[in-house]
Design a protein around this motif. Structure first.
Motif, PDB file in Angstrom:
ATOM      1  N   LEU A 165       0.829  -1.205   0.000  1.00  0.00           N
ATOM      2  CA  LEU A 165       0.000   0.000   0.000  1.00  0.00           C
ATOM      3  C   LEU A 165       0.864   1.256   0.000  1.00  0.00           C
ATOM      4  CD1 LEU A 165      -2.855  -0.941   2.505  1.00  0.00           C
ATOM      5  CD2 LEU A 165      -3.087  -0.494   0.061  1.00  0.00           C
ATOM      6  N   ALA A 166       1.932   1.234   0.778  1.00  0.00           N
ATOM      7  CA  ALA A 166       2.828   2.393   0.837  1.00  0.00           C
ATOM      8  C   ALA A 166       3.521   2.617  -0.504  1.00  0.00           C
ATOM      9  CB  ALA A 166       3.863   2.190   1.943  1.00  0.00           C
ATOM     10  N   ALA A 167       3.888   1.524  -1.177  1.00  0.00           N
ATOM     11  CA  ALA A 167       4.595   1.638  -2.455  1.00  0.00           C
ATOM     12  C   ALA A 167       3.686   2.143  -3.565  1.00  0.00           C
ATOM     13  CB  ALA A 167       5.186   0.286  -2.839  1.00  0.00           C
ATOM     14  N   LEU A 168       2.421   1.744  -3.537  1.00  0.00           N
ATOM     15  CA  LEU A 168       1.504   2.086  -4.626  1.00  0.00           C
ATOM     16  C   LEU A 168       0.641   3.305  -4.333  1.00  0.00           C
ATOM     17  CD1 LEU A 168       0.263  -1.505  -5.568  1.00  0.00           C
ATOM     18  CD2 LEU A 168       1.986  -0.125  -6.750  1.00  0.00           C
ATOM     19  N   GLY A 169       0.669   3.762  -3.088  1.00  0.00           N
ATOM     20  CA  GLY A 169      -0.229   4.839  -2.690  1.00  0.00           C
ATOM     21  C   GLY A 169      -0.114   6.098  -3.524  1.00  0.00           C
ATOM     22  N   GLY A 170       1.099   6.488  -3.896  1.00  0.00           N
ATOM     23  CA  GLY A 170       1.275   7.741  -4.631  1.00  0.00           C
ATOM     24  C   GLY A 170       1.571   7.560  -6.101  1.00  0.00           C
ATOM     25  N   LEU A 173       3.537  -3.631 -14.609  1.00  0.00           N
ATOM     26  CA  LEU A 173       2.574  -4.695 -14.880  1.00  0.00           C
ATOM     27  C   LEU A 173       3.150  -6.058 -14.514  1.00  0.00           C
ATOM     28  CD1 LEU A 173      -0.072  -5.781 -16.124  1.00  0.00           C
ATOM     29  CD2 LEU A 173       1.108  -5.801 -18.334  1.00  0.00           C
ATOM     30  N   LEU A 174       4.377  -6.318 -14.956  1.00  0.00           N
ATOM     31  CA  LEU A 174       5.006  -7.605 -14.672  1.00  0.00           C
ATOM     32  C   LEU A 174       5.217  -7.807 -13.171  1.00  0.00           C
ATOM     33  CD1 LEU A 174       7.661  -7.747 -17.550  1.00  0.00           C
ATOM     34  CD2 LEU A 174       5.505  -9.003 -17.390  1.00  0.00           C
ATOM     35  N   ALA A 175       5.622  -6.733 -12.483  1.00  0.00           N
ATOM     36  CA  ALA A 175       5.860  -6.834 -11.040  1.00  0.00           C
ATOM     37  C   ALA A 175       4.562  -7.125 -10.292  1.00  0.00           C
ATOM     38  CB  ALA A 175       6.494  -5.544 -10.523  1.00  0.00           C
ATOM     39  N   LEU A 176       3.491  -6.421 -10.662  1.00  0.00           N
ATOM     40  CA  LEU A 176       2.208  -6.624  -9.988  1.00  0.00           C
ATOM     41  C   LEU A 176       1.637  -8.007 -10.282  1.00  0.00           C
ATOM     42  CD1 LEU A 176       0.531  -3.130 -10.498  1.00  0.00           C
ATOM     43  CD2 LEU A 176       1.498  -4.073  -8.391  1.00  0.00           C
ATOM     44  N   GLU A 177       1.784  -8.469 -11.517  1.00  0.00           N
ATOM     45  CA  GLU A 177       1.290  -9.804 -11.856  1.00  0.00           C
ATOM     46  C   GLU A 177       2.064 -10.879 -11.107  1.00  0.00           C
ATOM     47  OE1 GLU A 177      -1.372 -10.787 -13.617  1.00  0.00           O
ATOM     48  OE2 GLU A 177      -1.857  -8.652 -13.602  1.00  0.00           O
ATOM     49  N   SER A 178       3.358 -10.660 -10.930  1.00  0.00           N
ATOM     50  CA  SER A 178       4.169 -11.625 -10.192  1.00  0.00           C
ATOM     51  C   SER A 178       3.700 -11.735  -8.743  1.00  0.00           C
ATOM     52  CB  SER A 178       5.643 -11.209 -10.243  1.00  0.00           C
ATOM     53  OG  SER A 178       6.442 -12.102  -9.497  1.00  0.00           O
ATOM     54  N   VAL A 179       3.445 -10.576  -8.127  1.00  0.00           N
ATOM     55  CA  VAL A 179       2.931 -10.572  -6.754  1.00  0.00           C
ATOM     56  C   VAL A 179       1.514 -11.144  -6.721  1.00  0.00           C
ATOM     57  CG1 VAL A 179       2.231  -9.102  -4.823  1.00  0.00           C
ATOM     58  CG2 VAL A 179       4.360  -8.629  -6.038  1.00  0.00           C
ATOM     59  N   GLY A 180       0.709 -10.757  -7.701  1.00  0.00           N
ATOM     60  CA  GLY A 180      -0.682 -11.200  -7.735  1.00  0.00           C
ATOM     61  C   GLY A 180      -0.824 -12.705  -7.847  1.00  0.00           C
ATOM     62  N   ARG A 181       0.061 -13.346  -8.617  1.00  0.00           N
ATOM     63  CA  ARG A 181      -0.023 -14.802  -8.749  1.00  0.00           C
ATOM     64  C   ARG A 181       0.232 -15.496  -7.413  1.00  0.00           C
ATOM     65  NH1 ARG A 181       2.368 -13.742 -13.812  1.00  0.00           N
ATOM     66  NH2 ARG A 181       4.458 -13.994 -12.945  1.00  0.00           N
TER      67      ARG A 181
END
Length: 279
Positions: free
Chosen positions: A41-46, A61-69
């Motif tokens: 949340l802190a990383a994406l907040g701003g 996109l790739l970073a978020l998909e990696s975490v999302g999986r």
């Protein structure tokens, strides 16, 4: 109990936490997940996604998909675990119910004995003795086993009719989504027998799903392919197909995929489905 549709998670689970105040705070995995959420949340907040450059946008996109999986795989397994727990009677509640039933049964037996003695004394005083005329006053069904079966499940303890209702309420999900997670978790997740963990039906897929190597949609395609082949191929061949599909989904090069077209490229669900048709 709480109303399954009208109360928040903390309020719903508060009674359970009061009974076991250290049950969650001491679990390192839960603490780590909560900390990871705060960091994310802190990383994406701003972040303003529209102001990112092209390369930054793709990398994000790739970073978020990696975490999302990783998160999605854990959500499937966690949902399946809660549903499984909701199918079984609560052990402590069953124990308490059995103890109460045993106490009732003991009291009933004592009462019956007193009545029998009193009847015999009365018969002796009147010059006659009637045997077998005193009926048992033990309540029907007041046995430890019957009471144990009446003990509530996890879902019932929290006021829900079923595990599906419980997960829908706490996780804010549709029944269709919960059932889809359950269907996948039953094949790729760890199974339990008498409290002991068993290997998943598809262990290679389960490891890849939990490790974030493949996504939930890819995993569903793989399960569908494997289920379709399960009754018509040998176990060794099914294992080879599973390893091949998981490798294709994750982009790994393995003995099963080495030399094949597209080896080393992670296949989207549509390509995995086409590969499955070839089997």
């Amino acid at each position: 109990m709480f109303d399954c549709g009208r109360i928040g998670v903390k309020e719903a689970l508060a009674p359970m936490f009061m009974e076991n105040p250290d049950s969650t705070g001491s679990n390192a995995a839960i603490v780590a997940v909560e900390q990871a959420r705060d960091l994310l949340l802190a990383a994406l907040g701003g972040v303003s996604f529209g102001l990112l450059g092209d390369e930054e946008s793709l990398t994000m996109l790739l970073a978020l998909e990696s975490v999302g999986r990783v998160v999605d795989g854990a959500r499937v397994l966690s949902t399946t675990d809660v549903l499984r727990r909701s199918e079984y009677f609560d052990a402590s509640a069953a124990k308490n119910a059995a103890a109460q039933a045993a106490a009732v049964q003991t009291a009933a037996v004592q009462t019956a004995s007193v009545q029998t003695v009193a009847a015999e004394v009365a018969g002796a005083e009147s010059g006659r003795t009637e045997s077998g005329s005193t009926e048992s006053v033990i309540p029907e069904g007041a046995t430890p086993s019957a009471a144990a079966l009446a003990a509530p499940t996890l879902a019932r303890r929290l006021g829900c009719r079923s595990g599906v209702d419980l997960v829908c309420t706490l996780a804010r999900l549709s029944r269709a989504e919960v059932r889809q997670r359950a269907a996948l978790g039953e094949k790729a997740g760890e199974r339990m027998l008498l409290g002991r963990p068993l290997t998943p039906t598809y262990p290679v897929l389960g490891e890849a799903l939990q490790g974030g190597a493949v996504g939930v949609e890819q995993a569903r395609v793989i399960v569908k392919v494997l289920d379709g082949l399960r009754s018509s191929v040998l176990i060794e061949d099914l294992d080879r197909v599973e390893r091949s599909l998981v490798a294709s989904g994750s982009g790994a090069i393995t003995p099963e995929t080495e030399g094949l077209p597209g080896a080393g490229i992670a296949f989207a669900p549509e390509l995995l489905r086409q590969q499955g048709i070839q089997w």
